[in-house]
Scaffold this active site. Sequence first.
Site, PDB file in Angstrom:
ATOM      1  CD  GLU A 117      -2.872  64.328  32.630  1.00 45.26           C
ATOM      2  OE1 GLU A 117      -2.918  64.844  33.758  1.00 45.26           O
ATOM      3  OE2 GLU A 117      -2.322  64.855  31.661  1.00 45.26           O
ATOM      4  CG  HIS A 232      -2.212  67.014  41.053  1.00 47.36           C
ATOM      5  ND1 HIS A 232      -2.053  65.661  41.307  1.00 47.36           N
ATOM      6  CD2 HIS A 232      -2.103  67.153  39.719  1.00 47.36           C
ATOM      7  CE1 HIS A 232      -1.852  65.028  40.154  1.00 47.36           C
ATOM      8  NE2 HIS A 232      -1.884  65.913  39.178  1.00 47.36           N
ATOM      9  NE  ARG A 278      -5.706  67.077  38.213  1.00 46.85           N
ATOM     10  CZ  ARG A 278      -4.905  67.733  37.365  1.00 46.85           C
ATOM     11  NH1 ARG A 278      -4.712  69.026  37.529  1.00 46.85           N
ATOM     12  NH2 ARG A 278      -4.319  67.105  36.385  1.00 46.85           N
ATOM     13  CG  HIS A 337      -1.963  71.217  40.437  1.00 45.93           C
ATOM     14  ND1 HIS A 337      -0.609  70.990  40.276  1.00 45.93           N
ATOM     15  CD2 HIS A 337      -2.535  70.943  39.236  1.00 45.93           C
ATOM     16  CE1 HIS A 337      -0.372  70.595  39.021  1.00 45.93           C
ATOM     17  NE2 HIS A 337      -1.521  70.581  38.370  1.00 45.93           N
ATOM     18  NE  ARG A 372      -6.027  73.003  35.482  1.00 48.64           N
ATOM     19  CZ  ARG A 372      -5.008  72.191  35.227  1.00 48.64           C
ATOM     20  NH1 ARG A 372      -4.712  71.830  33.995  1.00 48.64           N
ATOM     21  NH2 ARG A 372      -4.258  71.745  36.215  1.00 48.64           N
TER      22      ARG A 372
END
Length: 526
Positions: A117, A232, A278, A337, A372
């Site tokens: 990811e 997100h 992200r 998110h 994160r």
Amino acid sequence: MPARPDVDLLVLGSGVAGLSAAIRAARAGRSVAVLTKGELAWSATQYAQGGVAAALEEDVDSPDLHFADTISAGVGLCDVDAVRVLVTEGPARVRELIGLGAEFDRASDTDLAYTREGGHSVARIVHAGGDATGAEIERALVSAVRDTAAMVHERWFALDLLVVDGRAVGVRAVDPTGAEHELRATHTILATGGAGQCFAVTTNPLLSTGDGIAMARRAGVAVADVEFMQFHPTALDHPSMPRPLLSEALRGEGAVLRDDHGHAFMLSEHALEDLAPRDVVARAIARRLNDGDLPHLWLDATPIPNFARRFPTVWRACQLVGLDPTREWLPVAPAAHYLSGGICTDLDGATTMPGVWACGEVACSGVHGANRLASNSLLDGLVFGSRCVDAIVAGKDEAEETGVLRGIEAPPPTPLEVPTATRAGRRATREDLQRVMTRDAGVLRDGGSLTRAHDALESMQPTDREVANLLVVSRALVDAALAREESRGTHTRLDFPETNPAFLGRLVFTDAEPRFVRLPEPAATR
Ligand code: FAD
Ligand code: SIN
């Protein structure tokens, strides 16, 4: 008479953090009660898709590599010791979870299957049921906790910490009939999850209302980093609530983001392209939506082979709204998110109030910094949930100056006057609050929008307990976002677009206003 537990350990919340702590404590022979506001399995945990990140394969990965990726994603605000703990203890906790019965997908009879990811330099994410990782973890933990002697109180709502002489001795809670009780415990672990419901557009379930953070604020327990709400990048743009998530693992398996002209725009945004961290991807999308006044961009998942088998959760979500990801691009927009901040803890999950511990999304353990790293959250819950219990079993009673508590000289906790349904003001529903937060405190913010949000929140009188808690968290988020006059990680100020080294620290709430606490030893930035 409803049950009145008198236990060594009271765990609030039944997601990955709370249940893994409860199981460990019960197995260590402690008397344990789990109190949760829904059924045992109800949690954000059960929605998790992509997987759990851990350096399990020593020939291709290492805790050092995982450490470097986590620090880089956190844009200077990770606590290096906490990250070291996460990446070194993570693999053992994942193996224990497998030992408890969680079945992760396999590449062969002997090997686990891994995916990638955003922000990860190698494929280190284990998953279950394709993209149903959280459901499998929750299933395994619920089954394991039911096999222990832990008492379980479902549909009990924790209201506030019970504090006697500066120490928490349990909580006040409401049972399923509406009757109020005082539940007493030597130690109380807050594992109540995040606060995505502050926003109208979120991937979080209805129960993610920041209750633990609000309880901590009301009791004067230190809270920090709440301006760092992670958005997100790829929630499906559809009115359903919560928004269906299109896992980042789709991009790990070949999906590509495209703008409204079909251009794969991440190629020019970051060296990791579609697998950039992200915050970078969410910002790149949000800017394009803003500039073009567009409702969504596109995720092209057509290159992914065996889509329905690899991503059954996403497949079903698309089918429900009449989309076929193997043939058409999917409309995506960012959604709230994950809250990177929360209740400040030392490396064992101890907080600034004796008797109170925090782990999982409700905590600010320092592992996430300003952004994160994908799939580090389930791991965080496993690692720090266990550490709380190990420390309690070892006899620890007060926080130490480690982790996020290094450098935070918290005054003795003082209860804070925060809005309740009794204060005068405009009656506000959850939707009223969410509208304000989404419009004025979302992915892209500035001083004007945040001031508008602040004033609107000030005038709101909550209509129920969860809205009251959302209001406490939203006010802290907006006040910290106003005070942080820079852009860093998931906090983007259009009026302060650069990262400013003067803000290498945390905005800590022990009182009404956030206080800036410089990091004793800043982590390296990107
Ligand atoms: P939760 O799982 O949210 O559990 C909180 C518990 O507290 C619940 O049981 C709730 O009922 C209870 N509770 C709350 N308030 C009260 C109260 N007042 N009284 C009593 N009980 C209360 N992370 C990853 O690492 N990998 C992923 O692939 C991933 N995918 C995700 C996908 C989605 C759609 C979402 C929403 C999140 C995802 N995350 C992922 C994030 C991750 O799932 C969460 O951060 C993590 O599960 C939080 O676990 P937790 O135990 O801290 O809290
Ligand atoms: C996802 O599957 O994209 C979510 C992963 C995460 O939030 O860590």
